[in-house]
Write an enzyme that holds these catalytic residues in place. Sequence first.
Site, PDB file in Angstrom:
ATOM      1  CG  ASP A 102       2.991   2.200   4.614  1.00  0.00           C
ATOM      2  OD1 ASP A 102       4.116   1.721   4.657  1.00  0.00           O
ATOM      3  OD2 ASP A 102       2.710   3.390   4.374  1.00  0.00           O
TER       4      ASP A 102
HETATM    5  N1  URA Z   1       5.158   4.904   0.358  1.00  0.00           N
HETATM    6  C1  URA Z   1       4.463   4.873   1.506  1.00  0.00           C
HETATM    7  O1  URA Z   1       4.420   5.844   2.253  1.00  0.00           O
HETATM    8  N2  URA Z   1       3.814   3.741   1.808  1.00  0.00           N
HETATM    9  C2  URA Z   1       3.807   2.666   1.024  1.00  0.00           C
HETATM   10  O2  URA Z   1       3.193   1.652   1.359  1.00  0.00           O
HETATM   11  C3  URA Z   1       4.536   2.716  -0.168  1.00  0.00           C
HETATM   12  C4  URA Z   1       5.211   3.845  -0.477  1.00  0.00           C
END
Ligand code: URA
Length: 238
Positions: A102
Amino acid sequence: MRINKYLAQCNISSRRKVEEFITSGQVSINDVIVTNLSTQVLPTDIVKFNGVVIKPSNVKLYFLLNKPIGYITTVSDEQGRHTVLDLIERTPERIFPVGRLDCNTEGMLILTNDGDFANKLIHPSKEIDKVYEVVVTKQPSIEQFSALEKGVVIDDFLTSPSKISNKVKDPSGTYKFNITIHEGKNRQVRKMMEAVGLKVKALKRVKIGALPLGNLPTGKYRKLTKQELNLLLKNGGK
Ligand code: URA
């Protein structure tokens, strides 16, 4: 090899654009235009793009980036946001991020131009472990940890059992721990925390397979060695 894969390996453009080039009649094999994406290319075939002979690059690149917050894991963005490729020096080879992190998550991200390697790393059947360091706003209860370890329901999907380790209480009231999962559902860790009533303050991926992030500074990247590539595809204690 299929013509679309062949072209993608020639560093002309993205996989999607390459498919447009084929369907719009800009690609030929042995001087015969091909528009079918699944046409096979034989090692002796001469492939041309707009009349110019093209050959796949056999240079394979593998980078490890410590992704900072605020960068998205796509190759380009129509809204002009920073992408992780802005952090990597341009190469003639078209590298891409393997899987996602993310925008608000930092840590380990692999970039490569090797599609087969990328598929091995993210294919669910390989069950490659990923370790995330999670900071939550309060101390989780025994029940919350136990629910996370057993698996929780997110978006109608029951997550596989996870492993919790390295629990540390911070004097400021936040609480840090590591969670190991092998699935890669969208925003999985954040959704798992939400499912048990925990609020995420920070999230960082610190290990993939048996390879730890180590002391690579945030925003920096480096090439991976052959040994490290093997570690990525190997699970820690398994
Ligand atoms: N889980 C999440 O919530 N975000 C990420 O970027 C990777 C795994």
